[in-house]
Design an enzyme around this catalytic site. Structure first.
Site, PDB file in Angstrom:
ATOM      1  N   GLY A  74       4.609   1.341   4.953  1.00 33.22           N
ATOM      2  CA  GLY A  74       5.916   2.010   4.894  1.00 33.22           C
ATOM      3  C   GLY A  74       7.030   1.172   4.287  1.00 33.22           C
ATOM      4  CD  GLU A 101      -3.860  -2.938   7.159  1.00 34.43           C
ATOM      5  OE1 GLU A 101      -2.709  -3.096   6.777  1.00 34.43           O
ATOM      6  OE2 GLU A 101      -4.547  -1.953   6.845  1.00 34.43           O
ATOM      7  N   GLY A 126       1.717   2.079  10.762  1.00 32.47           N
ATOM      8  CA  GLY A 126       2.621   3.220  10.627  1.00 32.47           C
ATOM      9  C   GLY A 126       3.228   3.663  11.944  1.00 32.47           C
ATOM     10  CG  ASN A 129      -1.780   1.213   1.323  1.00 35.67           C
ATOM     11  OD1 ASN A 129      -1.898   1.965   0.354  1.00 35.67           O
ATOM     12  ND2 ASN A 129      -2.404   1.427   2.465  1.00 35.67           N
ATOM     13  CG  HIS A 169      -6.096   1.527   4.692  1.00 32.06           C
ATOM     14  ND1 HIS A 169      -5.688   2.487   5.595  1.00 32.06           N
ATOM     15  CD2 HIS A 169      -5.053   0.663   4.584  1.00 32.06           C
ATOM     16  CE1 HIS A 169      -4.457   2.211   5.990  1.00 32.06           C
ATOM     17  NE2 HIS A 169      -4.051   1.101   5.390  1.00 32.06           N
ATOM     18  CD  GLU A 223      -3.358   5.200   6.529  1.00 36.14           C
ATOM     19  OE1 GLU A 223      -3.295   5.261   5.296  1.00 36.14           O
ATOM     20  OE2 GLU A 223      -2.452   4.704   7.242  1.00 36.14           O
ATOM     21  CB  SER A 227       4.620  -1.775  12.239  1.00 38.75           C
ATOM     22  OG  SER A 227       4.079  -0.487  12.468  1.00 38.75           O
ATOM     23  CE  LYS A 256       0.022   3.398   4.707  1.00 39.24           C
ATOM     24  NZ  LYS A 256      -0.245   3.497   6.109  1.00 39.24           N
TER      25      LYS A 256
HETATM   26  C1  PEP Z   1      -1.052  -0.111   5.782  1.00 29.98           C
HETATM   27  O1  PEP Z   1      -0.932   0.922   5.163  1.00 29.98           O
HETATM   28  O2  PEP Z   1      -2.013  -0.840   5.561  1.00 29.98           O
HETATM   29  C2  PEP Z   1      -0.016  -0.458   6.771  1.00 29.98           C
HETATM   30  C3  PEP Z   1      -0.131  -1.602   7.411  1.00 29.98           C
HETATM   31  O3  PEP Z   1       1.003   0.426   6.965  1.00 29.98           O
HETATM   32  P1  PEP Z   1       2.404   0.158   7.734  1.00 29.98           P
HETATM   33  O4  PEP Z   1       2.974  -1.113   7.188  1.00 29.98           O
HETATM   34  O5  PEP Z   1       3.249   1.354   7.432  1.00 29.98           O
HETATM   35  O6  PEP Z   1       2.087   0.027   9.204  1.00 29.98           O
END
Ligand code: PEP
Length: 255
Positions: A237, A169, A175, A8, A97, A99, A215, A10
């Site tokens: 990330g 998640e 993040g 992802n 998601h 976010e 993460s 983003k």
């Molecule tokens: C995500 O964007 O779905 C995500 C899990 O981000 P990160 O790996 O940065 O925590």
């Protein structure tokens, strides 16, 4: 069942950056081919689809949209339809998601409409679910997952279940560098699996891949993939650089 390793991106990457990253992944996987046990999907921003397509060339990597609107066309300023995603070469889309739920205020009901409509239009969907820290600390993990899955999977046509995946998640792990413990991941994934098994046709529920996101790094990817009911990873990330994402893809091949 093949592990699904999803990136992802983003709101990151210009067209040139996206082309370079896609090409770096394609070149590396051409030099040392991915094992058939890992399926890789990229979720670039809408503006970078064409650049990603160019960068990937003949590589067996799919890409998709980070969001979609549940209508074929119409007066929905700023939105994008499943048909437009398919037309741009996408085969996947993310729905729900955290976010979008927490920053953009998207409801679980709208997430369910997007999920069902995108599947009906022929896309593969990763439906994202997960609890906030306050919800977890209040002992509401299962209630939250149950509600998000009930709304998110309402009206999913039985014939489309094979194109569905679910990402667990935990919001507090996205993040933040905080990874859920192996016990927490295994418990949440077992709960998601039990809800999927309640979908029409238990066999269909068993075939839905459940991804973990939050993460994920090259260092923890293999351990997470080894857990029961973990069938892939959704990576934010650590998917923005070819080197780290490739190490995660390779972890997926050996787990
Ligand atoms: C995500 O964007 O779905 C995500 C899990 O981000 P990160 O790996 O940065 O925590």
């Amino acid at each position: 069942m093949r592990n699904l390793i999803a990136a992802n991106w983003k709101m990151h990457k210009t067209r040139a950056e996206a082309r370079d990253l896609a090409r770096a992944l394609a070149d590396a996987l051409a030099a040392a081919p991915a094992s058939p046990s890992a399926e890789v999907v990229l979720f670039p921003p809408f503006t970078a689809f064409e650049a990603v397509r160019e960068g990937l060339g003949e590589a067996k990597i799919d890409f998709g949209g980070q969001d979609v609107y549940p209508a074929e066309s119409g007066a929905f300023t700023g939105e994008i339809s499943p048909g437009m995603l398919l037309d741009a070469g996408c085969s996947w889309v993310l729905t729900g998601h955290s976010e979008r739920r927490h920053i953009l205020g998207e409801s679980s009901v709208l997430v369910g409409e997007k999920t069902a409509f995108a599947l009906k239009q022929g896309l593969c969907v990763i439906l994202c679910v997960g609890e906030s820290l306050a919800e977890r600390e209040a002992g509401r993990l299962e209630d939250v997952l149950q509600a998000q899955l009930a709304d998110g999977l309402a009206n999913v046509p039985a014939e489309a279940v094979s194109r569905l995946a679910v990402a667990y998640e935990p919001v507090w792990a996205i993040g933040t560098g905080k990874v859920a413990s192996a016990e927490d991941i295994a418990a949440a994934h077992a709960f998601v699996r039990s809800r999927l098994n309640a979908l029409p046709g238990t066999e269909a529920g068993q075939s839905v891949r459940i991804l973990y996101g939050g993460s994920v790094k090259p260092e923890n990817a293999a351990g997470i993939l080894a857990l029961d009911n973990v069938d892939g990873l959704l990576v934010g990330g650590a998917s923005l650089q070819a080197e780290t994402f490739l190490r995660i893809i390779r972890a997926g091949q050996t787990a």
